[in-house]
Write a protein that holds these residues in place. Sequence first.
Motif, PDB file in Angstrom:
ATOM      1  N   UNK A 104       0.837  -1.208   0.000  1.00  0.00           N
ATOM      2  CA  UNK A 104       0.000   0.000   0.000  1.00  0.00           C
ATOM      3  C   UNK A 104       0.871   1.258   0.000  1.00  0.00           C
ATOM      4  N   UNK A 105       0.470   2.241  -0.766  1.00  0.00           N
ATOM      5  CA  UNK A 105       1.236   3.489  -0.859  1.00  0.00           C
ATOM      6  C   UNK A 105       1.333   4.207   0.482  1.00  0.00           C
ATOM      7  N   UNK A 106       0.345   4.020   1.331  1.00  0.00           N
ATOM      8  CA  UNK A 106       0.333   4.684   2.642  1.00  0.00           C
ATOM      9  C   UNK A 106       1.635   4.451   3.398  1.00  0.00           C
ATOM     10  N   UNK A 107       2.107   3.206   3.357  1.00  0.00           N
ATOM     11  CA  UNK A 107       3.295   2.853   4.144  1.00  0.00           C
ATOM     12  C   UNK A 107       4.575   3.478   3.595  1.00  0.00           C
ATOM     13  N   UNK A 108       4.553   3.895   2.327  1.00  0.00           N
ATOM     14  CA  UNK A 108       5.756   4.499   1.741  1.00  0.00           C
ATOM     15  C   UNK A 108       6.137   5.765   2.488  1.00  0.00           C
ATOM     16  N   UNK A 109       5.140   6.589   2.800  1.00  0.00           N
ATOM     17  CA  UNK A 109       5.407   7.806   3.559  1.00  0.00           C
ATOM     18  C   UNK A 109       5.923   7.503   4.952  1.00  0.00           C
ATOM     19  N   UNK A 118      -4.344   9.411   1.872  1.00  0.00           N
ATOM     20  CA  UNK A 118      -4.129  10.019   0.559  1.00  0.00           C
ATOM     21  C   UNK A 118      -3.051   9.297  -0.238  1.00  0.00           C
ATOM     22  N   UNK A 119      -3.336   8.061  -0.631  1.00  0.00           N
ATOM     23  CA  UNK A 119      -2.455   7.364  -1.567  1.00  0.00           C
ATOM     24  C   UNK A 119      -2.517   8.113  -2.909  1.00  0.00           C
ATOM     25  N   UNK A 120      -1.479   7.994  -3.746  1.00  0.00           N
ATOM     26  CA  UNK A 120      -1.487   8.707  -5.029  1.00  0.00           C
ATOM     27  C   UNK A 120      -2.749   8.462  -5.856  1.00  0.00           C
ATOM     28  N   UNK A 121      -3.207   7.208  -5.900  1.00  0.00           N
ATOM     29  CA  UNK A 121      -4.415   6.906  -6.685  1.00  0.00           C
ATOM     30  C   UNK A 121      -5.650   7.576  -6.080  1.00  0.00           C
ATOM     31  N   UNK A 122      -5.675   7.708  -4.749  1.00  0.00           N
ATOM     32  CA  UNK A 122      -6.790   8.404  -4.085  1.00  0.00           C
ATOM     33  C   UNK A 122      -6.745   9.884  -4.440  1.00  0.00           C
ATOM     34  N   UNK A 123      -5.553  10.479  -4.379  1.00  0.00           N
ATOM     35  CA  UNK A 123      -5.419  11.902  -4.721  1.00  0.00           C
ATOM     36  C   UNK A 123      -5.861  12.142  -6.156  1.00  0.00           C
ATOM     37  N   UNK A 124      -5.489  11.234  -7.055  1.00  0.00           N
ATOM     38  CA  UNK A 124      -5.923  11.364  -8.454  1.00  0.00           C
ATOM     39  C   UNK A 124      -7.449  11.440  -8.539  1.00  0.00           C
ATOM     40  N   UNK A 125      -8.125  10.599  -7.755  1.00  0.00           N
ATOM     41  CA  UNK A 125      -9.589  10.569  -7.796  1.00  0.00           C
ATOM     42  C   UNK A 125     -10.201  11.790  -7.111  1.00  0.00           C
ATOM     43  N   UNK A 126      -9.489  12.345  -6.132  1.00  0.00           N
ATOM     44  CA  UNK A 126      -9.945  13.592  -5.512  1.00  0.00           C
ATOM     45  C   UNK A 126      -9.842  14.723  -6.539  1.00  0.00           C
ATOM     46  N   UNK A 150     -14.799  13.187  -3.138  1.00  0.00           N
ATOM     47  CA  UNK A 150     -14.961  14.558  -2.656  1.00  0.00           C
ATOM     48  C   UNK A 150     -13.692  15.057  -1.965  1.00  0.00           C
ATOM     49  N   UNK A 151     -13.187  14.265  -1.017  1.00  0.00           N
ATOM     50  CA  UNK A 151     -12.001  14.632  -0.236  1.00  0.00           C
ATOM     51  C   UNK A 151     -11.584  13.430   0.592  1.00  0.00           C
ATOM     52  N   UNK A 152     -10.382  13.503   1.154  1.00  0.00           N
ATOM     53  CA  UNK A 152      -9.954  12.448   2.076  1.00  0.00           C
ATOM     54  C   UNK A 152      -9.182  13.048   3.240  1.00  0.00           C
ATOM     55  N   UNK A 170      -5.571  21.375  -2.679  1.00  0.00           N
ATOM     56  CA  UNK A 170      -4.246  21.156  -2.071  1.00  0.00           C
ATOM     57  C   UNK A 170      -3.663  19.777  -2.373  1.00  0.00           C
ATOM     58  N   UNK A 171      -4.346  18.999  -3.204  1.00  0.00           N
ATOM     59  CA  UNK A 171      -3.946  17.613  -3.435  1.00  0.00           C
ATOM     60  C   UNK A 171      -2.521  17.410  -3.898  1.00  0.00           C
ATOM     61  N   UNK A 172      -2.006  18.320  -4.731  1.00  0.00           N
ATOM     62  CA  UNK A 172      -0.653  18.146  -5.261  1.00  0.00           C
ATOM     63  C   UNK A 172       0.407  18.077  -4.168  1.00  0.00           C
ATOM     64  N   UNK A 173       0.160  18.717  -3.040  1.00  0.00           N
ATOM     65  CA  UNK A 173       1.143  18.751  -1.963  1.00  0.00           C
ATOM     66  C   UNK A 173       1.282  17.416  -1.233  1.00  0.00           C
ATOM     67  N   UNK A 174       0.366  16.467  -1.466  1.00  0.00           N
ATOM     68  CA  UNK A 174       0.347  15.240  -0.677  1.00  0.00           C
ATOM     69  C   UNK A 174       0.826  14.000  -1.416  1.00  0.00           C
ATOM     70  N   UNK A 175       1.293  14.157  -2.635  1.00  0.00           N
ATOM     71  CA  UNK A 175       1.877  13.011  -3.328  1.00  0.00           C
ATOM     72  C   UNK A 175       3.178  12.606  -2.641  1.00  0.00           C
ATOM     73  N   UNK A 176       3.348  11.309  -2.359  1.00  0.00           N
ATOM     74  CA  UNK A 176       4.569  10.822  -1.727  1.00  0.00           C
ATOM     75  C   UNK A 176       5.709  10.907  -2.726  1.00  0.00           C
TER      76      UNK A 176
END
Length: 347
Positions: free
Chosen positions: A67-72, A271-279, A285-287, A340-346
């Motif tokens: 999962x992308x979450x753990x990368x951060x 906010x995994x990258x794929x989630x941010x893409x969908x936001x 709507x948001x995460x 603000x989504x761009x700021x949260x990509x790992x």
Amino acid sequence: MFVKTGRGITMLLVIVMTLAIGLIGCTSETAAPKETTTGAKAAAEVMAGFAGSPTDEYYMCTFYQGADYWKGVFIGFKQAGDALGVKTFYMGCDDGDAAKQVAVFEQIVAKKPKGIALSPTVADAFVEPINKAMEAGIAVSCFASDSPDSKRITWITSDDYRAGGEAADFCAKALGGKGKIGILERPAQNNHAARIDGFEARIKEKYPDMKVVARGQAEGDQTKAASLTSAMIQANPDLALMYCSAGMEGMGAGTAVKEAKTNAKVFCYDADPAVIDMVKDGTILACMHPNTVNQGFWSMMALMTYNKGIINPISDWKQAGRSPIFPMMNNGLDIVTKDNGDAFYVK
């Protein structure tokens, strides 16, 4: 405000050194000069005492390890480990099976590391494994999810109950304070349960025209989440919101809502990258996103602090069987939106 983590490490070391200099400077006026130590030398001694050895090994252990979450989280864990001069490793199981994760955890324990940062998939399943590791001299801290009945030294996480309440306020504003709600949850994980409890408590308290009409458990399976969401929409064509306790569930729900061409909104966590893409494309709507780098960084710092014994809040914490570390550290949260989504990509 966003701060580069590398700079944060430098500032942390500066703070520690400054405190050391200040404390050494508070010597008695009657002490002989030859018995005092200069502030700079004292600070160096403090830092040398806190630093690890290149042979010291620390592990991070999770479930759904891809999962992308753990990368951060591992970015923060490794940054702290590098600054302290120790080796860091990451291991986990491929799904949410508690028995499989326990087996991975026990493999790590067999390597006899100095410490393990653990996110347990099921709290009760890890009580005995954690206690055995602690008794063997291996420090264990938890992050994200917890095993509160174990002897783990601390828990680095978010205030998920409060986050649930804030999520409810955010969603209520988007819905105009009314509408039917479907929930996708993971009740076996205590942090996920808190996200649901806080959300439902706030809805009950402040929004009488918002009602939970359906709920299900996708267990981290995106396809299953989509199927459950489709069934909820069929049973409730006017469904206004899908509230999901994790990103995988959020992506599945978002896909189902998009395919059904309804006006239902989706709110999720992580906010995994794929989630941010969908936001960003409006599917979600948001995460709500925990600060994952903080989780990893302070997990490492907590383990090192415990192992070095540099803090003694009571006369003998080891004899008393109490951890010298805070019972819980809050890593902070952000609501990720289109803006603000761009700021949260790992990275």
